[in-house]
Write a protein that holds these residues in place. Structure first.
Motif, PDB file in Angstrom:
ATOM      1  N   LEU A 222       1.177  -1.125   0.080  1.00  0.00           N
ATOM      2  CA  LEU A 222      -0.085  -0.035  -0.052  1.00  0.00           C
ATOM      3  C   LEU A 222       0.891   1.148   0.047  1.00  0.00           C
ATOM      4  O   LEU A 222       2.059   1.247   0.369  1.00  0.00           O
ATOM      5  N   ASP A 226      -3.073   4.561   1.748  1.00  0.00           N
ATOM      6  CA  ASP A 226      -3.959   3.523   2.009  1.00  0.00           C
ATOM      7  C   ASP A 226      -4.350   2.953   0.698  1.00  0.00           C
ATOM      8  O   ASP A 226      -5.623   2.030   0.782  1.00  0.00           O
ATOM      9  N   GLN A 227      -3.909   3.019  -0.477  1.00  0.00           N
ATOM     10  CA  GLN A 227      -4.390   2.568  -1.776  1.00  0.00           C
ATOM     11  C   GLN A 227      -3.461   1.510  -2.073  1.00  0.00           C
ATOM     12  O   GLN A 227      -2.378   1.570  -1.856  1.00  0.00           O
ATOM     13  N   VAL A 228      -4.009   0.224  -2.587  1.00  0.00           N
ATOM     14  CA  VAL A 228      -3.127  -0.864  -2.673  1.00  0.00           C
ATOM     15  C   VAL A 228      -2.644  -0.603  -4.322  1.00  0.00           C
ATOM     16  O   VAL A 228      -3.196  -0.349  -5.286  1.00  0.00           O
ATOM     17  N   THR A 229      -1.189  -0.760  -4.172  1.00  0.00           N
ATOM     18  CA  THR A 229      -0.435  -0.466  -5.389  1.00  0.00           C
ATOM     19  C   THR A 229       0.124  -1.892  -6.380  1.00  0.00           C
ATOM     20  O   THR A 229       0.358  -1.767  -7.172  1.00  0.00           O
ATOM     21  N   GLN A 431       3.930  -2.822   3.652  1.00  0.00           N
ATOM     22  CA  GLN A 431       3.511  -4.351   3.370  1.00  0.00           C
ATOM     23  C   GLN A 431       3.643  -4.883   4.805  1.00  0.00           C
ATOM     24  O   GLN A 431       4.714  -4.792   5.603  1.00  0.00           O
ATOM     25  N   PHE A 435      -1.992  -4.305   7.566  1.00  0.00           N
ATOM     26  CA  PHE A 435      -2.890  -4.197   6.313  1.00  0.00           C
ATOM     27  C   PHE A 435      -3.429  -5.418   5.962  1.00  0.00           C
ATOM     28  O   PHE A 435      -4.717  -5.551   5.677  1.00  0.00           O
ATOM     29  N   ARG A 451     -10.414  -1.510  -0.724  1.00  0.00           N
ATOM     30  CA  ARG A 451      -9.381  -0.249  -0.235  1.00  0.00           C
ATOM     31  C   ARG A 451      -9.248   0.761  -1.368  1.00  0.00           C
ATOM     32  O   ARG A 451      -9.320   1.821  -1.161  1.00  0.00           O
ATOM     33  N   ASN A 452      -9.366   0.170  -2.595  1.00  0.00           N
ATOM     34  CA  ASN A 452      -9.330   1.524  -3.842  1.00  0.00           C
ATOM     35  C   ASN A 452     -10.678   1.803  -4.268  1.00  0.00           C
ATOM     36  O   ASN A 452     -10.674   2.708  -5.073  1.00  0.00           O
TER      37      ASN A 452
END
Length: 453
Positions: A222, A226-229, A431, A435, A451-452
């Motif tokens: 993230l 707090d966005q999953v990349t 990571q 989370f 999350r996104n």
């Protein structure tokens, strides 16, 4: 007392362990712990006995035995297996030879018997140094056999001042002969059982490849919003009898046998297939996946062409594929490594350095490699923010990564306090279990959706 408490806690944990792939390693660790305790107890006992007789030179040897026992104990608890084995076997060999020459000189009434222990020690050395270079493994065993041969073929003794009485030695020769042969038989049985276990594991791994028993888990990565990349791709083994097996129980064996090459190729292919499946979905199309690359994989001449073939076959954006290297891997052959990495980076593939700070890479290595990401090892994160040394190291790694133009991601983030400390010091990627733990594909995709948005 704290050291002894820790010792017994570790001993209890080792007795409870029963995983097939780790049983040899745990058995060796348990043997070192028990051997260290025996050295300490025997050293104290004989130091008391010979101090009453005024044999202070022997007492000094016993004090050294106690010190070596404590050294083996501490090294084992700290997981320094090689150093613990070297100290243990060096001490045991010196003790056996010393006792044979000083306490057990042969005569017409009582034969020499203490040297018989060198035979089981030779077999134990083959087991303890199994994963070490051949010169060390067979050299230690050969030294024991040469010393045994020399002591068995000679009646020489430097002095008879410390020899035990003949009536004690006559009985002792029988006792020591039986004990040494029992130890030898036991160790040979363990060696044979260990070989059978390794053979069974090898056979099971080959069946797992044929029958596609491996599955992939994903641990989310993230950013500061707090966005999953993306995610790190982690392999699991869905064994038909033993259930889900984590990688720590079979990857090391796969490395030794070379099975890591087809396993690693399978993981890469599955990762590319997943990136292809996400390519047309806007919710997942920008996610990146990171895959661990083994030393044996990277050393193969066709590694670069194999990766590029997969990228082309699946038609994925190479920038979404990240290959993770470890520090121990990058010190092997720098020129070959840089050449291969550069060829892939030129096509868009990204590289990250995993577990940074736990290996032996130098800053000159770091400067030369075309890395895009630096991963801070979880061993430094777990003590944040209370431990001063960890905080200093983490701040330094973050500053170093940014100064070299790299992204920095922290592994093993488990508390909000750790995340806040990292964020306040410039680390913007995380990571860890705070989370998400590693989860199957469906659960990961649901987590990304949550999350996104």
């Amino acid at each position: 007392m704290s050291v002894l408490s820790t010792f017994f806690q570790h001993l209890l944990q080792l007795w409870q362990a029963r995983d097939l792939a780790l049983i040899g390693q745990r058995r060796e660790r348990r043997m070192r712990l028990l051997a260290s305790l025996v050295m300490i107890v025997m050293g104290v006992f004989w130091a008391c006995v010979f101090s009453l007789r005024g044999a202070w030179s022997i007492v000094l040897m016993d004090v050294l035995l106690i010190a070596c026992g404590l050294g083996v104990l501490l090294l084992t608890l700290r997981n320094y297996a090689r150093q613990a084995n070297l100290l243990l076997f060096g001490t045991v060999i010196v003790i056996i030879v010393g006792m044979t020459l000083l306490l057990d000189p042969p005569n017409a009434v009582a034969p020499r018997a203490t040297h018989l222990y060198l035979l089981p020690v030779a077999v134990a050395a083959l087991m303890a140094f199994r994963d070490e270079p051949m010169w060390l493994r067979y050299g230690a065993a050969l030294l024991c056999l040469l010393l045994f041969t020399g002591l068995a073929s000679s009646t020489w003794a430097p002095t008879y001042a410390y020899s035990l009485p003949d009536d004690v030695r006559v009985v002792g020769s029988w006792v020591q002969g039986i004990a040494a042969m029992a130890m030898l038989f036991t160790l040979l049985h363990i060696l044979q059982s260990d070989a059978a276990e390794r053979s069974a594991l090898d056979s099971d791994l080959r069946a797992a490849l044929r029958e596609e028993q491996f599955v992939l888990y994903y641990q989310a990565q993230l950013n500061s919003h707090d966005q999953v990349t993306g995610a790190e791709v982690l392999i699991r083994w869905q064994h038909p009898q033993r259930g889900l097996i984590p990688p720590g129980e079979f990857i090391a064996h796969a490395e030794k046998t070379g099975l890591i090459i087809p396993i690693g190729q399978w993981v890469l292919a599955q990762t590319c297939a997943q990136l292809q499946a996400w390519k047309v979905d806007p919710r997942y199309g920008n996610l990146g996946l990171a895959v661990n690359i083994s030393q044996k994989q990277l050393r193969r001449p066709e590694f670069v062409s194999g990766v590029l073939t997969l990228i082309g076959s699946y038609g994925i954006d190479a920038q979404h594929l990240e290959l993770e290297l470890t520090e121990t891997l990058i010190v092997q052959d720098m020129d070959d490594l840089i050449r291969k990495m550069t060829a892939l980076v030129d096509q868009g593939v990204r590289f990250s350095l995993d577990d940074f700070g736990t290996g032996f890479s130098s800053l000159s290595h770091l400067k030369r490699l075309p890395l895009s990401t630096l991963k801070i090892d979880r061993s430094f994160i777990c003590d944040l923010p209370s431990d001063a040394n960890s905080t200093a190291i983490v701040r330094t790694v973050i500053a170093l990564g940014h100064s070299l133009g790299m992204n920095v991601i922290a592994e093993g983030v488990e508390t909000e306090a750790q995340r806040q400390f990292l964020a306040s010091n410039g680390c913007q990627a995380y990571q860890g279990y705070l989370f998400s733990k590693p989860v199957p594909l469906a659960a990961f995709m649901a987590y990304v959706k949550q999350r996104n948005g």
